[in-house]
Design a protein around this motif. Structure first.
Motif, PDB file in Angstrom:
ATOM      1  N   CYS A 199       0.858  -0.721   0.104  1.00  0.00           N
ATOM      2  CA  CYS A 199       0.006   0.033   0.162  1.00  0.00           C
ATOM      3  C   CYS A 199       1.084   1.221  -0.073  1.00  0.00           C
ATOM      4  CB  CYS A 199      -0.641  -0.086   1.182  1.00  0.00           C
ATOM      5  SG  CYS A 199      -1.939   1.842   1.159  1.00  0.00           S
ATOM      6  N   ARG A 200       0.560   2.242  -0.586  1.00  0.00           N
ATOM      7  CA  ARG A 200       1.551   3.309  -0.664  1.00  0.00           C
ATOM      8  C   ARG A 200       1.438   3.882   0.763  1.00  0.00           C
ATOM      9  NH1 ARG A 200       3.233   4.944  -5.481  1.00  0.00           N
ATOM     10  NH2 ARG A 200       2.168   4.150  -7.892  1.00  0.00           N
ATOM     11  N   ILE A 201       0.559   3.987   1.689  1.00  0.00           N
ATOM     12  CA  ILE A 201       0.141   4.338   2.360  1.00  0.00           C
ATOM     13  C   ILE A 201       1.462   3.546   3.805  1.00  0.00           C
ATOM     14  CG2 ILE A 201      -0.335   4.137   5.149  1.00  0.00           C
ATOM     15  CD1 ILE A 201      -3.233   4.040   3.770  1.00  0.00           C
ATOM     16  N   ILE A 202       2.422   2.546   3.543  1.00  0.00           N
ATOM     17  CA  ILE A 202       3.329   1.637   3.946  1.00  0.00           C
ATOM     18  C   ILE A 202       4.044   2.148   3.085  1.00  0.00           C
ATOM     19  CG2 ILE A 202       4.243  -0.107   4.678  1.00  0.00           C
ATOM     20  CD1 ILE A 202       1.188  -1.091   4.070  1.00  0.00           C
ATOM     21  N   GLU A 203       4.754   2.285   2.141  1.00  0.00           N
ATOM     22  CA  GLU A 203       5.858   2.260   1.011  1.00  0.00           C
ATOM     23  C   GLU A 203       6.221   2.759  -0.003  1.00  0.00           C
ATOM     24  OE1 GLU A 203       8.280  -1.569   1.079  1.00  0.00           O
ATOM     25  OE2 GLU A 203       6.035  -2.106   0.460  1.00  0.00           O
ATOM     26  N   HIS A 204       5.352   3.961  -0.202  1.00  0.00           N
ATOM     27  CA  HIS A 204       5.027   5.304  -1.153  1.00  0.00           C
ATOM     28  C   HIS A 204       6.681   5.649  -1.340  1.00  0.00           C
ATOM     29  CE1 HIS A 204       6.538   9.403   1.170  1.00  0.00           C
ATOM     30  NE2 HIS A 204       6.261   8.290   2.210  1.00  0.00           N
ATOM     31  N   GLU A 205       7.664   5.677  -0.652  1.00  0.00           N
ATOM     32  CA  GLU A 205       8.995   6.168  -0.889  1.00  0.00           C
ATOM     33  C   GLU A 205      10.048   5.000  -2.208  1.00  0.00           C
ATOM     34  OE1 GLU A 205      13.296   7.035   1.556  1.00  0.00           O
ATOM     35  OE2 GLU A 205      11.596   7.003   2.767  1.00  0.00           O
ATOM     36  N   LYS A 222       3.525   1.566 -15.646  1.00  0.00           N
ATOM     37  CA  LYS A 222       3.133   1.608 -14.986  1.00  0.00           C
ATOM     38  C   LYS A 222       3.470   1.069 -13.493  1.00  0.00           C
ATOM     39  CE  LYS A 222      -0.596   4.873 -16.735  1.00  0.00           C
ATOM     40  NZ  LYS A 222      -1.638   5.562 -16.947  1.00  0.00           N
ATOM     41  N   HIS A 223       3.444   1.300 -12.389  1.00  0.00           N
ATOM     42  CA  HIS A 223       3.157   0.541 -10.954  1.00  0.00           C
ATOM     43  C   HIS A 223       2.068   0.813 -10.275  1.00  0.00           C
ATOM     44  CE1 HIS A 223       7.915  -0.145 -10.921  1.00  0.00           C
ATOM     45  NE2 HIS A 223       7.611   1.071 -12.009  1.00  0.00           N
ATOM     46  N   TRP A 224       1.682  -0.240  -9.521  1.00  0.00           N
ATOM     47  CA  TRP A 224       0.053  -0.458  -8.881  1.00  0.00           C
ATOM     48  C   TRP A 224       0.497  -0.955  -7.280  1.00  0.00           C
ATOM     49  CZ3 TRP A 224       0.018  -1.599 -14.461  1.00  0.00           C
ATOM     50  CH2 TRP A 224      -0.399  -0.725 -14.909  1.00  0.00           C
ATOM     51  N   ALA A 225       0.274  -0.226  -6.840  1.00  0.00           N
ATOM     52  CA  ALA A 225       0.120  -0.657  -5.502  1.00  0.00           C
ATOM     53  C   ALA A 225      -1.642  -1.072  -4.676  1.00  0.00           C
ATOM     54  CB  ALA A 225       0.855   0.257  -4.232  1.00  0.00           C
ATOM     55  N   VAL A 226      -1.445  -2.123  -4.701  1.00  0.00           N
ATOM     56  CA  VAL A 226      -3.289  -2.611  -5.200  1.00  0.00           C
ATOM     57  C   VAL A 226      -2.923  -3.826  -4.074  1.00  0.00           C
ATOM     58  CG1 VAL A 226      -3.207  -2.615  -7.376  1.00  0.00           C
ATOM     59  CG2 VAL A 226      -2.781  -4.967  -6.038  1.00  0.00           C
ATOM     60  N   GLY A 227      -2.288  -3.620  -2.877  1.00  0.00           N
ATOM     61  CA  GLY A 227      -2.611  -4.590  -1.333  1.00  0.00           C
ATOM     62  C   GLY A 227      -3.018  -3.712  -0.163  1.00  0.00           C
ATOM     63  N   GLY A 452     -12.691   5.168  -2.373  1.00  0.00           N
ATOM     64  CA  GLY A 452     -12.253   5.862  -3.184  1.00  0.00           C
ATOM     65  C   GLY A 452     -10.780   5.814  -2.008  1.00  0.00           C
ATOM     66  N   GLY A 453     -10.498   4.716  -0.861  1.00  0.00           N
ATOM     67  CA  GLY A 453      -9.145   4.798  -0.715  1.00  0.00           C
ATOM     68  C   GLY A 453      -7.651   4.377  -1.418  1.00  0.00           C
ATOM     69  N   VAL A 454      -7.077   4.931  -1.391  1.00  0.00           N
ATOM     70  CA  VAL A 454      -5.634   4.769  -2.200  1.00  0.00           C
ATOM     71  C   VAL A 454      -5.230   3.176  -3.244  1.00  0.00           C
ATOM     72  CG1 VAL A 454      -4.077   4.479  -0.150  1.00  0.00           C
ATOM     73  CG2 VAL A 454      -2.844   4.839  -2.181  1.00  0.00           C
ATOM     74  N   SER A 455      -5.381   2.361  -2.432  1.00  0.00           N
ATOM     75  CA  SER A 455      -5.383   1.003  -3.245  1.00  0.00           C
ATOM     76  C   SER A 455      -6.548   0.812  -4.226  1.00  0.00           C
ATOM     77  CB  SER A 455      -5.352   0.264  -1.792  1.00  0.00           C
ATOM     78  OG  SER A 455      -3.889   0.047  -0.809  1.00  0.00           O
TER      79      SER A 455
END
Length: 470
Positions: A199-205, A222-227, A452-455
């Protein structure tokens, strides 16, 4: 879906298929050997049988490995506690024989479908190398490890400096498996995009860094963080949903009687067998900690988890003669905990309100399950990506403590150390602060998969991409 035939990899792609892809009414074809398809379906948690039945499983056949190796034994040699599961290497090598059947299936599907999107494990890239020859097919690489680990691996390949605190690859993998990784990596440029169980909340950097790198090498990739891919609402400790009593594992009935955050869950995954000496020290340390626990004590998976014959329901071999005399009886009769010998419902255990900590090998699948349930970790890395995941969990996210430092991997962890680690995580102010951070992060991660959440938005973006391009 083309997974690597190893539990943590099979599991993640099956969750991606059943929890996400099917919800968009996209037909899913899951491709593996008959044994590994059976294993994936047998061990899946969180979905009703009818959901999995909507997936088209293709049972491909390959000859058995020419040189099968025995599973790791319960040896007293401390070095074996960090031994990579090289008994599975013949299985990894044999999957190259699936290239022909996978290519034939891909060509067959492409004749009737408007488009075929192949999602393959990063370690099965060689199996789909013909995708570039089919005009209405694209491939997408799924990383079953953290973005942090992928980021470090690409830095290493590029010759960039990495902090001395980061464990070297040479200590985490065998040379044979490093060669296997490299053999798959050379097909990376065939990928039209990359998916991550994070999830981008965890590993956005680290995701931002990966996107920057591939934009320069492969424009428009593209890259998708879907977890997290694992189910959340059924098992999270705040959920009111309950499974029926006849479907519940007995350990959950025991957990129902315990106080909130009072139990530590101990499990080291499906690819590790501890030595007899280490099991004895761990047993004594858990007892001396005076904290309640559930300990999953099983041997590592064999290449065919059903080969034991009499242990089909569990799908893992039962070790013999490992615990001190009378230990299990003392644990259960005294109400201190449970030693679980069969297949444990990890998601339900982590999601139970009574579970307050997780002593884990830090495989990424277990990390994501623990993070999503808001449970802090005591990290005991064994091999592979686990030592680097430990850095992410303890140093970056600060939602865990180190149970065994990687530099001491050749040593047996004494009972006093085990006792100290459990008391620190479960009974100290520092442990309570870590638990609070883990709970807050877990809450954010669970919200990320909601509307509406980021994942959730990342998954919408991926589906839009594969259904509208090309």
């Amino acid at each position: 879906m083309v997974p690597l035939p190893m539990q943590g990899h099979l599991n993640q792609l099956l969750h991606l298929a059943s929890r996400l892809i099917l919800s968009y009414n996209i037909p899913v074809h899951y491709v593996a050997t008959a044994t590994h398809n059976r294993q994936a379906k047998h061990r899946v948690q969180g979905w009703q049988p009818q959901v999995v039945s909507n997936i088209h499983f293709h049972n491909l056949e390959i000859p058995p490995p020419l040189h099968p190796l025995p599973p790791p034994a319960n040896t007293s040699d401390a070095d074996d506690q960090t031994k990579f599961p090289s008994h599975l290497q013949p299985v990894f090598d044999a999957i190259s024989l699936l290239q022909g059947p996978v290519s034939a299936l891909l060509r067959s599907l492409s004749r009737t479908a408007r488009k075929v999107a192949v999602v393959h494990d990063s370690l099965t890239a060689s199996l789909i190398q013909e995708v570039g020859l089919i005009s209405n097919a694209e491939s997408y690489t799924f990383h079953s490890s953290s973005a942090f680990v992928v980021h470090l691996y690409l830095k290493h390949r590029a010759g960039e400096a990495i902090s001395e605190e980061i464990p070297a690859l040479e200590g985490c993998f065998t040379k044979e498996f490093c060669d296997f990784i490299e053999a798959q990596y050379k097909y990376r440029n065939l990928s039209s995009g990359f998916l991550y169980n994070t999830c981008r909340i965890i590993e956005h950097e680290y995701l931002d860094s990966l996107e920057k790198g591939t934009t320069e090498e492969q424009p428009l990739v593209k890259h998708w963080a879907v977890g997290p891919l694992n189910p959340l609402t059924t098992y999270h400790r705040n959920s009111t949903t309950k499974t029926s009593k006849d479907q519940r594992h007995p350990c959950l009935e025991w957990l129902d009687k315990q106080g909130q955050n009072s139990v530590i869950y101990v499990s080291f995954g499906t690819a590790t067998t501890l030595s007899d000496d280490q099991i004895e020290e761990l047993a004594i340390g858990l007892k001396q900690s005076q904290h309640k626990f559930i300990w999953v004590l099983r041997d590592a998976d064999e290449g065919d988890v059903f080969s034991g014959g009499n242990d089909l329901e569990a799908g893992r071999r039962k070790p013999q003669g490992l615990l001190p005399d009378g230990y299990e009886e003392w644990v259960e009769e005294g109400g201190m905990g449970l030693v679980v010998r069969d297949w444990a419902p990890q998601l339900e255990i982590l999601g139970h309100r009574a579970t307050g900590g997780f002593m884990s090998h830090c495989g990424w699948n277990s990390c994501m399950e623990s993070i999503s349930m808001g449970v802090p970790l005591a990290a005991w890395p064994m091999h592979s990506d686990q030592p680097r995941n430990t850095i992410l969990i303890t140093e970056v996210l600060k939602i865990g403590i180190v149970a065994r430092p990687w530099e001491h991997r050749h040593e047996t962890v004494g009972s006093q150390v085990v006792e100290s680690v459990v008391r620190k995580l479960m009974g100290s102010q520092e442990g309570e602060d870590i638990r609070k951070r883990a709970a807050e992060l877990g809450d954010c991660v669970r919200r990320s998969v909601g509307e509406g959440g980021v994942s959730s938005s990342e998954m919408d973006s991926f589906v839009a991409h594969i259904t509208t391009t090309g």
